[in-house]
Design an enzyme around this catalytic site. Structure first.
Site, PDB file in Angstrom:
ATOM      1  N   ASP A   7       8.339  -7.714  20.498  1.00 57.78           N
ATOM      2  CA  ASP A   7       9.534  -7.759  21.217  1.00 57.78           C
ATOM      3  C   ASP A   7       9.382  -8.201  22.669  1.00 57.78           C
ATOM      4  O   ASP A   7       8.396  -8.499  22.985  1.00 57.78           O
ATOM      5  CB  ASP A   7      10.400  -6.527  21.001  1.00 57.78           C
ATOM      6  CG  ASP A   7       9.748  -5.274  21.909  1.00 57.78           C
ATOM      7  OD1 ASP A   7       8.519  -5.609  22.598  1.00 57.78           O
ATOM      8  OD2 ASP A   7      10.467  -4.267  21.949  1.00 57.78           O
ATOM      9  N   CYS A  64       5.390  -3.750  20.465  1.00 59.35           N
ATOM     10  CA  CYS A  64       6.342  -3.454  21.428  1.00 59.35           C
ATOM     11  C   CYS A  64       6.042  -2.410  22.367  1.00 59.35           C
ATOM     12  O   CYS A  64       4.847  -2.458  22.800  1.00 59.35           O
ATOM     13  CB  CYS A  64       7.534  -2.832  20.521  1.00 59.35           C
ATOM     14  SG  CYS A  64       7.292  -1.370  19.779  1.00 59.35           S
ATOM     15  N   THR A  66       6.105   0.949  22.846  1.00 58.51           N
ATOM     16  CA  THR A  66       5.261   1.956  22.350  1.00 58.51           C
ATOM     17  C   THR A  66       4.620   1.714  20.913  1.00 58.51           C
ATOM     18  O   THR A  66       3.491   2.725  20.616  1.00 58.51           O
ATOM     19  CB  THR A  66       5.978   3.454  21.932  1.00 58.51           C
ATOM     20  OG1 THR A  66       7.018   2.967  21.054  1.00 58.51           O
ATOM     21  CG2 THR A  66       6.879   3.805  23.418  1.00 58.51           C
ATOM     22  N   HIS A  97      -9.889   4.486   5.594  1.00 55.90           N
ATOM     23  CA  HIS A  97      -9.175   5.627   4.628  1.00 55.90           C
ATOM     24  C   HIS A  97      -7.860   5.455   4.204  1.00 55.90           C
ATOM     25  O   HIS A  97      -7.485   5.905   3.159  1.00 55.90           O
ATOM     26  CB  HIS A  97      -9.203   6.964   5.253  1.00 55.90           C
ATOM     27  CG  HIS A  97     -10.713   7.596   5.683  1.00 55.90           C
ATOM     28  ND1 HIS A  97     -10.649   9.005   6.077  1.00 55.90           N
ATOM     29  CD2 HIS A  97     -11.840   6.945   5.734  1.00 55.90           C
ATOM     30  CE1 HIS A  97     -11.993   9.324   6.003  1.00 55.90           C
ATOM     31  NE2 HIS A  97     -12.648   8.421   6.144  1.00 55.90           N
ATOM     32  N   HIS A 133     -10.091   7.867  -1.195  1.00 57.43           N
ATOM     33  CA  HIS A 133      -9.275   7.162  -0.458  1.00 57.43           C
ATOM     34  C   HIS A 133      -8.418   6.172  -1.252  1.00 57.43           C
ATOM     35  O   HIS A 133      -6.747   6.049  -1.017  1.00 57.43           O
ATOM     36  CB  HIS A 133     -10.166   6.502   0.693  1.00 57.43           C
ATOM     37  CG  HIS A 133     -11.022   7.432   1.434  1.00 57.43           C
ATOM     38  ND1 HIS A 133     -10.490   8.678   2.078  1.00 57.43           N
ATOM     39  CD2 HIS A 133     -12.132   7.241   1.727  1.00 57.43           C
ATOM     40  CE1 HIS A 133     -11.232   9.260   2.748  1.00 57.43           C
ATOM     41  NE2 HIS A 133     -12.532   8.567   2.583  1.00 57.43           N
TER      42      HIS A 133
HETATM   43  C1  RB5 Z   1      12.359  -1.693  24.415  1.00 58.19           C
HETATM   44  O1  RB5 Z   1      12.771  -1.037  25.569  1.00 58.19           O
HETATM   45  C2  RB5 Z   1      11.414  -0.521  23.809  1.00 58.19           C
HETATM   46  O2  RB5 Z   1      12.414   0.422  23.146  1.00 58.19           O
HETATM   47  C3  RB5 Z   1      10.944  -1.175  22.434  1.00 58.19           C
HETATM   48  O3  RB5 Z   1       9.874  -1.968  22.841  1.00 58.19           O
HETATM   49  C4  RB5 Z   1       9.647  -0.232  21.771  1.00 58.19           C
HETATM   50  O4  RB5 Z   1       9.004   0.730  22.575  1.00 58.19           O
HETATM   51  C5  RB5 Z   1      10.539   0.661  20.732  1.00 58.19           C
HETATM   52  O5  RB5 Z   1       9.889   1.584  19.960  1.00 58.19           O
END
Ligand code: RB5
Length: 151
Positions: A7, A64, A66, A97, A133
Site C-alpha cells: 500500500d 504495508c 505493519t 515448518h 510439518h
Molecule cells: C496505513 O496507514 C496502515 O494502516 C497500513 O499500511 C497497515 O499498516 C495496516 O495494517
C-alpha cells in the site's frame, strides 16, 4: 516468480525489495501500486494472494505499515499462508515448518536492511515436508476447507 505488492505505507520498501530481488536474480511481478498515493491495503493483499493461489506466482511478498493488514487480507484467499515477519528466525521457520507461501512486512516496523535479510532468509528456506510439518499444514488447509473436526 514472486508477486510483490504494497500500500502507500509500504511503497518505498516495495521498491527497495524489488531492486533487491533484481540483485538476487529472483524474478518478480510488481502488482502495484504505481505511486505512493494513499490506497487501501486489502486490494493489494488480495491481488498478490490471487496471483499466488492461482499459480501465476509461487510466492508473494506484501508490504504495508505493519504487515498486519496485508497478511489478514491475503490469508482470506484460499490456499494462502501469509506470515508477518519482523525477524529472520521466524521468516526461516515459517518456510521450514509452516510452508508459508506469502510474506508480509511492516515498513514502519523493520528497516530496509533487516527487511532484505528477512526476504533472503524466507526465499532461501525450504519446507521440511513429508512428516509432522506436512501433517500440520494439511490440518490448517482442512480447517480452511471446513473438512476437519477436532472435537
Ligand atoms: C496505513 O496507514 C496502515 O494502516 C497500513 O499500511 C497497515 O499498516 C495496516 O495494517
Amino acid at each position: 516468480m514472486v508477486a510483490l505488492a504494497s500500500d502507500h505505507a509500504g511503497f518505498d520498501l516495495k521498491n527497495e525489495i524489488g531492486r533487491y530481488l533484481d540483485e538476487l536474480h529472483m524474478p518478480y511481478k510488481d502488482l502495484g501500486p504505481a505511486t505512493a498515493l494513499r490506497t487501501d491495503y486489502p486490494k493489494w493483499g488480495y491481488l498478490a494472494a490471487k496471483a499466488v493461489a492461482g499459480g501465476e506466482c509461487d510466492r508473494g511478498i506484501v508490504i504495508c505499515g505493519t504487515g498486519v493488514g496485508m497478511s489478514l487480507s491475503a490469508n482470506k484467499v484460499k490456499g494462502i499462508r501469509c506470515v508477518v515477519c519482523t525477524d529472520c528466525y521466524t521468516a526461516m521457520l515459517s518456510r521450514q515448518h509452516n510452508n508459508a507461501n506469502m510474506l508480509a512486512l511492516g515498513a514502519r516496523v523493520v528497516g530496509v536492511d533487516l527487511a532484505k535479510l528477512i526476504v533472503r532468509m524466507w526465499l532461501e528456506a525450504e519446507f521440511e515436508g513429508g512428516g509432522r510439518h506436512q501433517q500440520r499444514v494439511d490440518m490448517i488447509m482442512k480447517i480452511e476447507a471446513g473438512t476437519i473436526d477436532f472435537l
